[in-house]
Design an enzyme around this catalytic site. Sequence first.
Site, short mmCIF file in Angstrom:
data_model
loop_
_atom_site.label_atom_id
_atom_site.label_comp_id
_atom_site.label_asym_id
_atom_site.label_seq_id
_atom_site.Cartn_x
_atom_site.Cartn_y
_atom_site.Cartn_z
N ASP A 151 -3.08 -2.17 19.53
CA ASP A 151 -3.91 -1.48 20.51
C ASP A 151 -4.12 -0.05 20.02
O ASP A 151 -3.26 0.81 20.20
CB ASP A 151 -3.24 -1.50 21.89
CG ASP A 151 -4.09 -0.78 22.93
OD1 ASP A 151 -5.11 -0.17 22.55
OD2 ASP A 151 -3.72 -0.82 24.11
N TYR A 154 1.13 1.37 27.17
CA TYR A 154 0.10 1.10 28.19
C TYR A 154 -1.10 0.50 27.49
O TYR A 154 -1.54 1.00 26.45
CB TYR A 154 -0.28 2.39 28.90
CG TYR A 154 -1.38 2.23 29.93
CD1 TYR A 154 -1.13 1.58 31.13
CD2 TYR A 154 -2.66 2.74 29.71
CE1 TYR A 154 -2.14 1.44 32.09
CE2 TYR A 154 -3.67 2.60 30.66
CZ TYR A 154 -3.40 1.95 31.84
OH TYR A 154 -4.39 1.81 32.79
N LYS A 164 -12.00 4.89 23.52
CA LYS A 164 -11.99 6.36 23.47
C LYS A 164 -12.93 6.93 22.40
O LYS A 164 -14.12 7.05 22.64
CB LYS A 164 -10.56 6.87 23.31
CG LYS A 164 -9.68 6.37 24.50
CD LYS A 164 -8.37 7.09 24.64
CE LYS A 164 -7.45 6.45 25.65
NZ LYS A 164 -7.43 7.05 26.97
N1 PMP Z 1 -4.87 1.02 25.55
C1 PMP Z 1 -4.42 2.27 25.31
C2 PMP Z 1 -3.51 2.50 24.16
C3 PMP Z 1 -4.81 3.32 26.13
O1 PMP Z 1 -4.35 4.55 25.89
C4 PMP Z 1 -5.68 3.05 27.21
C5 PMP Z 1 -6.16 4.16 28.15
N2 PMP Z 1 -5.50 5.33 28.14
C6 PMP Z 1 -6.12 1.74 27.42
C7 PMP Z 1 -5.71 0.76 26.57
C8 PMP Z 1 -7.05 1.40 28.55
O2 PMP Z 1 -8.32 1.89 28.31
P1 PMP Z 1 -9.32 2.12 29.54
O3 PMP Z 1 -8.74 3.22 30.35
O4 PMP Z 1 -10.61 2.47 28.86
O5 PMP Z 1 -9.41 0.84 30.29
#
Ligand code: PMP
Length: 425
Positions: free
Chosen positions: A235, A142, A263
């Site tokens: 990511d 994701y 995060k």
């Molecule tokens: N990339 C990863 C690996 C994530 O875990 C998340 C959110 N859990 C995101 C992108 C998206 O981040 P956001 O919810 O701050 O848009």
Amino acid sequence: MSTSSQLFREAQECIPGGVNSPVRAWRAVGGHPLFIQRGRGCRVVDADGKEYIDYVGSWGPLIAGHAHAQVVSALQQELKRGTSFGAPTAKEIELARIIVKAVPSIEKVRLTSSGTEATMTALRLARGYTGRTKIIKFAGCYHGHNDALLVRAGSGALTFGTPDSQGVPEAFAALTLVAEYNNLATVEAYLKADAVAAVIVEPVPGNMGLVLPEANFLAGLRTLTRTYGAVLIFDEVMSGFRLARGGAQELYNIDPDMTCLGKVIGGGLPLAAVGGKRALMDLLAPVGPVYQAGTLSGNPLAVTAGIETLKIVGNPSAYARLNELGTMLAEGLRRVIRDTGTLACVNQIGSMFTIFFGVDQVRDYATATQSDTAAFARYFQGMIERGIYLPPAQFEAAFLSLAHGAAEVEQTIAAAGEVLQNMRS
Ligand code: PMP
């Protein structure tokens, strides 16, 4: 009736599903979500006044725990100076320098407010740089809710069984090729067949539950992307500053072209980042032709919470301690799984872990989706009854923080033992 159930009823009248992000609604585990009143250290208190040991940690940012005194005090000072200017501030340089120093593959970094924006920008940069349009992602990973990335995505998209969201034009989705995690052959086949702008990967996926990279998978991605001229995007929104100061790329010694962070770097306030090699990053406006912007990007409060949090995890013993707690918890959970004769497995690295039910091994999307989500829901509810707050879905990673200690870990293992025993009988 509990206050949380009352609040949930009210919330549903004015907020779709009563929540501002789908997994929070507890659809995967049943019942109503807890409304949280406050948090301190490793604990949260719900609207009914019941206290829980928290393993959600706001889905990853709270590596220092809730309301850490150092973060709160810095925020109070910053707040008095104003909340947002939409003009550069000195603290943005401080945070950028911390990131550039900690993550060697990042030469320059642009701050955003969410991980979704960071991955969107990374893809746009990769396309601008290569002049190519297709991208490769992995099933179960994701990367936020961008159109191009909501294809066989993990987290809530996986939990709800609608990996391909309505509203995403087929023409966009067609530009996204989906490979299998831990399988280099599928990646190479795509790279051979098409001109690919970027391969985007969670180096340690946390969004199909926690899955670990097998030997040479990440190094293989690096080699393949170099061979075929595609940009490698890590990511690390979840793994960055969480598994090590330099993220998963430090642990596995890989040099990606671009990295997305989020995060932890915002310490619980909305902040994320995209960083990477100078040649790519200098394509961004106003230097280059790739557009990206944000009214609240580099917001002084978010930057302050991030700087303080990164100082706290800058303590030399921080990651050793998180690793120790994570190992202790995983070993304890495996012991009670064995002792109760439960079919389940625990994936763990550092302060991240997932218990999967009904399977003895999870290494990719196919094995993750074989797990028994009904058993997970029973486990989750049993843990909630015992004051342990876990992510409310099978396909999520749980997080420890520096505010957790051996006593909380032992309490959690004991609760898990009771719940698994009850599930057997
Ligand atoms: N990339 C990863 C690996 C994530 O875990 C998340 C959110 N859990 C995101 C992108 C998206 O981040 P956001 O919810 O701050 O848009």
